[in-house]
Design an enzyme around this catalytic site. Structure first.
Site, PDB file in Angstrom:
ATOM      1  N   GLU A 197       0.872  -1.173   0.000  1.00 28.52           N
ATOM      2  CA  GLU A 197       0.000   0.000   0.000  1.00 28.52           C
ATOM      3  C   GLU A 197       0.908   1.222   0.000  1.00 28.52           C
ATOM      4  O   GLU A 197       1.457   1.607   1.025  1.00 28.52           O
ATOM      5  CB  GLU A 197      -0.912  -0.011   1.235  1.00 28.52           C
ATOM      6  CG  GLU A 197      -1.857  -1.205   1.291  1.00 28.52           C
ATOM      7  CD  GLU A 197      -2.898  -1.180   0.184  1.00 28.52           C
ATOM      8  OE1 GLU A 197      -3.111  -0.100  -0.429  1.00 28.52           O
ATOM      9  OE2 GLU A 197      -3.491  -2.233  -0.094  1.00 28.52           O
TER      10      GLU A 197
ATOM     11  N   CYS B 152      -1.719   9.412   2.188  1.00 26.67           N
ATOM     12  CA  CYS B 152      -1.335   8.817   0.906  1.00 26.67           C
ATOM     13  C   CYS B 152      -2.380   9.053  -0.168  1.00 26.67           C
ATOM     14  O   CYS B 152      -2.081   8.961  -1.366  1.00 26.67           O
ATOM     15  CB  CYS B 152      -1.061   7.324   1.066  1.00 26.67           C
ATOM     16  SG  CYS B 152      -2.459   6.389   1.724  1.00 26.67           S
TER      17      CYS B 152
END
Length: 468
Positions: A210, A244
């Site tokens: 991720e 993110c």
């Protein structure tokens, strides 16, 4: 044998006893994890504030409630996820039981990130527990207060035989990675991800990554500019831009830019007042090193600062900052910003904006702001990204029914809800046969003939069952 190897070996021995397999065990551990979050909410909020000066409002939404909601979702759906999945059959397998069985992978390693130090460690753990695995947690040492709290709480609430926390820095992580795991789940930067992959390759360990990247926000056509400014500013400056999935840069026409800047000026003052540094709703940069990197990026940029730009090293503060006249090859466009700095690039056409997006690595998220459904549809169909959201930012990741993950350089593998359960499960293909229909099965035995082949091809065809 070092201490980390002993930990992994101990968990592997426990896993082989089958203690994590029963539904009741998994359900109990998930409920215990829920109790851990609820009963220690104040301590969690204090740790997050100490690490990142996270306001309570943001910490509740992005760290506490998102985990609690994920736990409720997993507990409610666990039995259905664990059921055998029966598949379609043909004539040759008509009397067989043919199904997919979800089985735990074994001992898994979850490496968390510092920007959401609770969420990005515990959310994947929910999937790992639901799937029946033993888990080694490695919190980020950068968010030290949350790291310490997690290491203290996990052994109090969860089975110490099946779940453990390893704290420390890069050396501890490297030591852990020398061991064979059955899966590694990593959230963080692309540079570290390369090291994770190299370590995993030694043992052929599957990995979920991720990561992140430069997630664009493309504002085009007719748009509610005030609402767009509110949603953009909230998504970008939430957690001081250290997300993110935060919008990394904006693409828009010159006319839209001018209207957006006027709206952003008002919105930022409404959100954070005339002195954002003194506003408790503004988070801080996590460390001096990360602060220095962001300030250096700002200094190297040839863009023009039109909003914000102020910073304070001692306070690890950077004001919500917006730049215009930013070129595609500007310093701010060469790497993920990961801070409260928002460059705006002007484009003349929809196609030009799409070309800029597609010229870069596939982002973790892509946002389109437009009242025109044709614009949204065109960008959706002509680009690729981990996730996509129109007329808002970051909120899509809070829905457990949607998979969360990247594509290409922004990562691979996904989790949240059932997707986390699947990520930590092996889908075992099973066929249970008896001794019936041996005459039919004899078609595959030598000596081979054209007649046998013809019959065998028919019995193996999906169409054969539809004729029965």
């Amino acid at each position: 044998m070092d201490a980390h190897s002993q930990v992994v070996d101990r968990l592997r021995s426990v896993f082989r006893t089958g203690v994590t397999i029963p539904e009741e065990f998994r359900r109990t551990q998930l409920n215990n994890l829920m109790s851990m979050i609820k009963e220690n909410e104040e301590q969690i909020l204090n740790a997050l504030h100490k690490d990142l000066a996270k306001p309570k409002f943001e910490a509740i939404l992005s760290e506490v409630d998102i985990v609690i909601n994920e736990l409720y979702y997993a507990i409610d759906n666990l039995r259905g996820w664990m059921k055998l999945e029966y598949v379609a059959k043909n004539l040759a397998t008509k009397l067989d039981d043919c199904f997919i069985r979800r089985e735990p992978l074994g001992v898994v390693l979850i490496i968390g990130a510092w920007n959401y130090p609770l969420q990005l460690l515990i959310l994947p753990m929910v999937g790992a527990i639901a799937a029946g695995n033993c888990v080694v947690l490695k919190p980020s040492e950068v968010s030290a207060a949350t790291d310490s709290l997690i290491a203290q709480l996990i052994p109090k609430y969860l089975s110490q035989d099946c779940y453990t926390v390893v704290s420390g820095g890069a050396e501890e992580t490297k030591s852990l990675l020398r061991n064979r795991f059955d899966h590694i789940f990593y959230t963080g930067s692309q540079n570290v991800a390369r090291s994770i992959l190299q370590a995993a390759a030694v043992h052929l360990t599957p990995v979920t990554l991720e990561l992140g990247g430069k997630s664009p926000c493309f504002i085009y056509g007719e748009v509610n500019i005030k609402a767009a400014a509110c949603r953009l500013a909230w998504a970008k400056f939430f957690n001081a831009g250290q997300s993110c999935v935060a919008p990394d840069y904006v693409l828009c026409t010159e006319a839209t830019r001018d209207a957006l800047l006027s709206a952003l000026r008002e919105v930022l003052e409404d959100f954070y007042g005339k002195e954002p540094q003194n506003n408790p709703d503004m988070s801080r940069i996590v460390s001096q090193r990360h602060w220095t990197r962001l300030v250096d990026l700002l200094r190297k940029s040839n863009g023009k600062v039109v909003l914000g730009g102020e910073s304070n090293e001692e306070d690890k503060y950077i004001a919500p900052t917006v730049l215009v006249d930013v070129a595609e090859d500007d310093a701010l466009m060469k790497e993920e910003i990961f801070g409260p700095i928002l460059p705006i690039i002007t484009v003349e056409t929809l196609e030009q904006g799409i070309d800029i997006i597609n010229s870069k690595e596939k982002p973790l998220a892509l946002y389109v702001f437009s009242d025109e459904s044709s614009v949204v549809k065109t960008v959706l169909e002509k680009t690729s990204s981990g996730g996509f959201c129109s007329n808002d930012g970051i909120v899509y990741m809070a829905l457990p029914g949607l998979p969360f993950g990247g594509v290409g350089a922004s990562g691979y593998g996904s989790y949240h809800g059932r997707w986390g359960f699947e990520d930590f499960s092996h889908r075992r293909a099973c066929m249970l046969r008896g001794w019936a229909l041996e005459r039919l099965n004899s078609l595959r035995y030598p000596p081979y003939t054209e007649n046998k082949l013809s019959w065998l091809r028919w019995t193996a065809s999906p169409k054969s069952c539809s004729l029965m």
